[in-house]
Design a protein around this motif. Structure first.
Motif: not given
Length: 595
Positions: A121, A123, A141, A143, A145
């Motif tokens: 991850l 971020s 935020r 993120r 993935s």
């Protein structure tokens, strides 16, 4: 898409999808407009904008205000956003070398549904240069993935130490889409955000192993996080176990945490990665907050009032823990001791309902932890307040530098002891066990069946009785105030302090009555005046304890002793006047008290 490619699009997408016009910011920031988020993050770290406030200003701006924050009940869900309402989460900080061991803990091996999943991850956390979001208890935020980008808004949520509001939305890149976040942001902040610019403040790069653990009390998602936080040329490691409730009772979080604490050394924490990241960006110590004012419905049952008050106390404890351990801000140890004393006052209140075996154990542990932090607090006061004030007032007297060095050695030793205690398994078990006891309302199990009915009665009735009794005790101990000995004044100070804590918890039940505000103000004033006498006694004890270390500072020691004796004599008229004012103040529970 690689992380570098994804983040490299941030500057362009921030302008195209967020609805923010970067050129609309005031002219002093125009020089950085083209660099924006793209250049701030593509250099492998999240660069802190050069035009941010100075360290002092940034600290004041970045401290979240926890009043008026958005919560799940305050906002609607826009199209494209996934409402999660709130998350109930506790972190356990662990040694990086031991993190993998906890994955094999018996409680995990016996109850995990599968081997789990592993994710990488990455971020980026965003805010305006003035920290408009963060200082209002919000974080934003995006993120990454794999090929997916998920935007998340989080908000503090009341006095519950483990609960936060959380809302998510898919976005096309690492750049935020502020239009999707706006419905979760209080109206009063939206104008400020429309006129500001979002910058990348810091990044996180986390390797996560995530599993689901099914316990009788509930289902918990457990994540083993290891990685790094970066901001400019500063970085800090992440090694923590994150426990998030998926279903069932919140006590499941504490049940699992307590079993993990038995497996190895952990430190419970409610400090988010966002909090760590903003402190890292501003090069600031963890924030030590004062306790928040409680607000009760006047009809709240006693059982609910106990739970709400204890939960607020646990939050204050957990919030103070990082600052106390860090040690750069003396408020950390101070606020942790305040939280413990307030907690003990609530537990004393609960004893009036019945004999509670578990309560006595909690009281004993709270007292142990308070005493373990006492030396650090006493040396903080001496080094930060007492010694500098006298040295400045007596510039011709020698020995203050030598005395300062000797005192600093004692202060450092006291903080080493405090850190050792805070990292000890006993401390972790106390904090986690306290949380579980609160969530299950464990005091009910100890109360005789014939007394359980008291818990359903209005808390206001209980408040009137307890405040009246403690107020009477204060008045009794202060009788013939002018002739009280030093020891008698000390006992009076302790009684006043207990009344102060009871008032903090119970006066909110009297609503906005003017008499409640006036009584509270006079009580605080009296406690502060009596406290100054105790500080002088503590100073004498510290100086005596230095022994041979202070041999070359005899003149400085004598100056401090004389200075405080003079101050004590000079403050006597003011103290007597303060006592008289307090005695004349009608308590809010009096029949003729002003509404």
């Amino acid at each position: 898409m690689s992380e570098t490619d994804a983040i490299g699009l941030a500057g362009e997408n921030l302008r195209g999808t967020s609805g923010l016009d970067q050129d609309a910011a005031p002219s002093p920031r125009k020089k950085r407009t083209k660099k924006s988020v793209a250049s701030a993050v593509t250099q492998d770290t999240a660069e802190v904008p050069s035009e941010q406030p100075t360290s002092t200003e940034a600290r004041a701006l970045a401290e979240p205000s926890l009043h008026g924050n958005a919560t799940a009940a305050d906002v609607a869900t826009p199209n494209g956003a996934a409402p999660r309402g709130s998350e109930f989460e506790l972190k356990l900080l662990v040694d990086p070398e031991r993190l993998a061991d906890f994955n094999e803990a018996p409680i995990i091996a016996a109850n995990a549904r599968s081997k789990g999943t592993r994710k990488h991850l990455k971020s980026v956390y965003y805010d305006t240069p003035k920290r408009t979001l963060w200082r209002n208890g919000l974080s934003l935020r995006v993120r990454q993935s794999g090929a997916r980008f998920l935007q998340t808004v989080k908000a503090e949520s009341g006095d519950d130490p483990l609960r936060r509001g959380e809302w998510e939305a898919n976005v096309p890149s690492i750049a935020p889409d502020l239009s999707l976040a706006m419905p979760f942001i209080p109206d009063k902040l939206r104008t400020d955000l429309d006129a500001a610019r979002l910058d990348a403040v810091f990044t996180t790069d986390i390797h996560r192993h995530q599993r689901v653990v099914a316990l009788p009390s509930g289902t918990v998602e457990i994540a083993f996080d290891q990685g790094i936080l970066k901001s400019g040329d500063r970085a800090t490691s992440v090694s923590e176990i994150e426990l998030e409730l998926k279903s069932g009772s919140p006590s499941a979080i504490y049940d699992l945490a307590l079993r993990l604490a038995e497996h190895g050394s952990v430190q419970p924490s409610i400090r988010s990665k966002a909090a760590r990241g903003f402190d890292l960006a501003d090069d600031a110590p963890p924030l030590a907050r004062k306790p928040r004012k409680l607000r009760f419905d006047v009809s709240i049952p006693l059982d609910d009032a106990f739970a709400t008050t204890l939960r607020a106390g646990l939050r204050h404890l957990l919030e103070s823990l990082p600052a106390a351990e860090d040690g750069r801000d003396p408020e950390g140890v101070h606020q942790m001791r305040v939280a413990l004393r307030r907690l003990r006052s609530v537990l004393d209140l609960m004893r009036s309902v019945g004999s509670l075996n578990r309560l006595e154990a909690v009281r004993a542990e709270a007292r142990w932890l308070t005493q373990s932090l006492s030396a650090a607090r006493e040396w903080d006061i001496f080094q930060g307040d007492t010694l500098p004030a006298v040295a400045k007032g007596c510039p011709s007297i020698a020995g203050f530098d030598t005395l300062k060095e000797a005192a600093e050695k004692r202060r450092s030793a006291a903080y080493r002891k405090a850190r050792f205690i805070l990292a000890d398994r006993r401390c972790a078990s106390f904090l986690i066990g306290l949380g579980g006891w609160i969530e299950t309302r464990g005091w009910r199990a100890d109360i005789p069946p014939e007394n359980l009915g008291q818990l359903a009665e209005p808390a206001a009735n209980f408040a009137r009785r307890m405040l009246s009794e403690q107020h009477a005790k204060v008045l009794k101990r202060g009788r013939h105030f002018k002739s009280l000995t030093a020891e008698e004044r000390h006992r009076l100070r302790l009684a006043v302090k207990k009344l102060r804590y009871l008032a903090d918890f119970l006066l909110p039940l009297y609503g906005r009555k003017k008499s409640a505000k006036r009584f509270s103000a006079k009580l605080v004033e009296l406690q502060e005046e009596l406290g100054s006498f105790n500080d002088m006694a503590t100073t004498a004890s510290l100086l005596a304890g230095l022994g041979t270390e202070a041999l070359d500072s005899g003149a400085a020691v004598a100056a401090i002793t004389g200075w405080q004796a003079h101050a004590m004599a000079g403050s006597e008229p003011r103290l007597r006047s303060t006592w008289c004012d307090f005695v004349k103040t009608k308590p809010p529970w009096a029949r003729d008290a002003e509404a």
